[in-house]
Design an enzyme around this catalytic site. Structure first.
Site, short mmCIF file in Angstrom:
data_model
loop_
_atom_site.label_atom_id
_atom_site.label_comp_id
_atom_site.label_asym_id
_atom_site.label_seq_id
_atom_site.Cartn_x
_atom_site.Cartn_y
_atom_site.Cartn_z
N ARG A 67 -8.01 -14.45 8.30
CA ARG A 67 -8.24 -13.03 8.63
C ARG A 67 -9.60 -12.99 9.29
NH1 ARG A 67 -7.30 -7.67 5.00
NH2 ARG A 67 -5.26 -8.06 5.89
N HIS A 107 -1.69 -7.82 13.56
CA HIS A 107 -1.44 -8.03 12.13
C HIS A 107 0.03 -8.38 11.96
CE1 HIS A 107 -2.11 -8.03 7.96
NE2 HIS A 107 -2.40 -6.77 7.73
N GLN A 152 1.93 -7.99 8.60
CA GLN A 152 2.21 -6.59 8.27
C GLN A 152 3.46 -6.11 9.00
OE1 GLN A 152 0.42 -4.54 6.01
NE2 GLN A 152 2.33 -3.43 6.28
N ASP A 157 -1.98 4.61 10.06
CA ASP A 157 -2.94 3.65 9.51
C ASP A 157 -4.30 4.33 9.52
OD1 ASP A 157 -4.23 1.33 8.62
OD2 ASP A 157 -4.19 0.33 10.58
N CYS A 159 0.47 0.86 6.08
CA CYS A 159 0.19 -0.52 5.66
C CYS A 159 -0.77 -0.58 4.48
CB CYS A 159 -0.38 -1.31 6.83
SG CYS A 159 -1.98 -0.69 7.37
N ARG A 189 5.17 -7.35 1.59
CA ARG A 189 4.22 -8.31 2.16
C ARG A 189 4.46 -9.70 1.55
NH1 ARG A 189 -0.42 -6.98 4.70
NH2 ARG A 189 -0.38 -9.25 4.93
N1 CP Z 1 -2.19 -4.05 4.67
C1 CP Z 1 -3.09 -5.03 4.43
O1 CP Z 1 -3.24 -6.00 5.18
O2 CP Z 1 -3.76 -4.86 3.27
P1 CP Z 1 -5.03 -5.70 2.78
O3 CP Z 1 -6.14 -5.44 3.74
O4 CP Z 1 -5.31 -5.21 1.39
O5 CP Z 1 -4.67 -7.16 2.80
N1 NVA Z 2 -6.21 -1.40 10.89
C1 NVA Z 2 -6.69 -1.79 9.59
C2 NVA Z 2 -5.61 -2.48 8.82
C3 NVA Z 2 -5.97 -2.85 7.41
C4 NVA Z 2 -4.91 -3.61 6.72
C5 NVA Z 2 -7.90 -2.69 9.73
O1 NVA Z 2 -7.92 -3.54 10.63
O2 NVA Z 2 -8.84 -2.53 8.96
#
Ligand code: CP
Ligand code: NVA
Length: 296
Positions: A95, A122, A125, A213, A253, A281
């Protein structure tokens, strides 16, 4: 050949369907005796837990590592971190703030790289999103899927998945936080139908499922004040949901911000699929890990 999972659109339509099938009926323990590196430059609940548990259920051992510990391009280069970890692990998942980091990992890695969220996309997701929609709303090709809010990483990956599966993607995003013409064309070229309006009410027309989101993604905290101003009017509330198809479902999400991108009534209401979506997930992580192991 090593196959990575950096974006939904890097898959063929058949491969997207294959991952979804593997999610629901995985093959035994493809990670038996293997390690999986999980590198997080940003916080996580769902992604960390679902990936750790998926690795465990597939017979492997997850090694969680915080971004500051390895210091990508700070303590050592992305390439050096990747080449060393590839000698210990069967898969490296990351990530990252910059999508270019997962691309650079993939360029030097002889084990699969999985994108667990970048500034661009993502994919894990989006896999969970389509699995949830298929289970609760029917085949994606028959659905109008609305996304209201910031055209961000989650929106881009969801749009790729919906279009590749032949559905209709209806965006309601404020100007400058929307998909530009090139992006709309790119999505449409994947299949399906794409439309966009700066008016969220227009985007809701005929929607079977409505996604949103956060207005402020991780790393955009300094823009919070301006974003809250610009996105006012893009809260998915009862009035907006009334404009969607009767009995339309709501998805997010998470993490969610009640009173900002969604009202508490809708988020916690009877048509909300957010908990099922979050639980999928794990389903999606199992599919993605099984698929990269099968392909590599
Ligand atoms: N939706 C999602 O990726 O959640 P987290 O940031 O908690 O992993
Ligand atoms: N768009 C958000 C998604 C979190 C899961 C971010 O990137 O923070």
């Amino acid at each position: 050949m090593t196959r990575h999972l950096l974006d939904i659109c890097s898959l063929s339509v058949q491969e997207l369907h294959d991952i979804i099938s593997l999610s629901t009926s995985p093959n035994n323990k493809p990670l038996a005796g293997e390690g999986v590196a999980l590198i997080f430059e940003k916080p996580s609940n769902r992604t960390r837990h679902s990936m750790e548990m998926a690795v465990y259920q597939l017979g492997g051992h997850p090694v969680y590592t915080r971004g500051e510990e390895v210091g990508l391009d700070e303590r050592e280069s992305v390439e050096d971190v990747t080449r060393i970890m590839a000698g210990y692990h069967a898969v490296i998942a990351a990530r990252v703030f910059k999508h270019s980091f997962v691309e650079r990992m993939a360029a030097v890695s002889d084990v699969p790289i999985i994108n667990m969220l970048s500034d661009k996309s993502h994919p894990l997701q989006a896999l969970a999103d389509v699995i949830t929609m298929q289970e609760h709303c029917g085949p994606v090709r028959d659905l109008t899927v609305a996304y209201v809010g910031d055209y961000n990483n989650v929106a881009r990956s969801l749009g790729e998945a919906v279009c590749m599966m032949g559905g209709t993607y209806s965006l309601g995003c404020p100007s400058a936080y929307d998909a530009d013409e090139d992006e709309l064309e790119r999505l449409a070229a994947l299949g399906g139908v794409v439309r966009q309006s700066p008016d969220p009410k227009v985007a809701m027309a005929g929607a079977d499922v409505v996604h949103t989101d956060t207005w402020i993604s991780m790393g955009q905290e300094e823009e919070s004040a301006i974003r809250r101003k610009i996105f006012r009017g893009f809260c998915v509330d009862e009035a907006l949901m009334k404009l969607a198809a009767p009995n339309a479902k709501f998805m997010h999400c998470m993490p969610a911000h009640r009173g900002e991108e969604v009202s508490a009534e809708i988020f916690d209401g009877p048509n909300s699929l957010v908990i099922q979506q979050g639980h999928h997930r794990l389903t999606a992580a199992i599919g993605a890990l099984t698929w990269v192991m099968e392909k590599s």
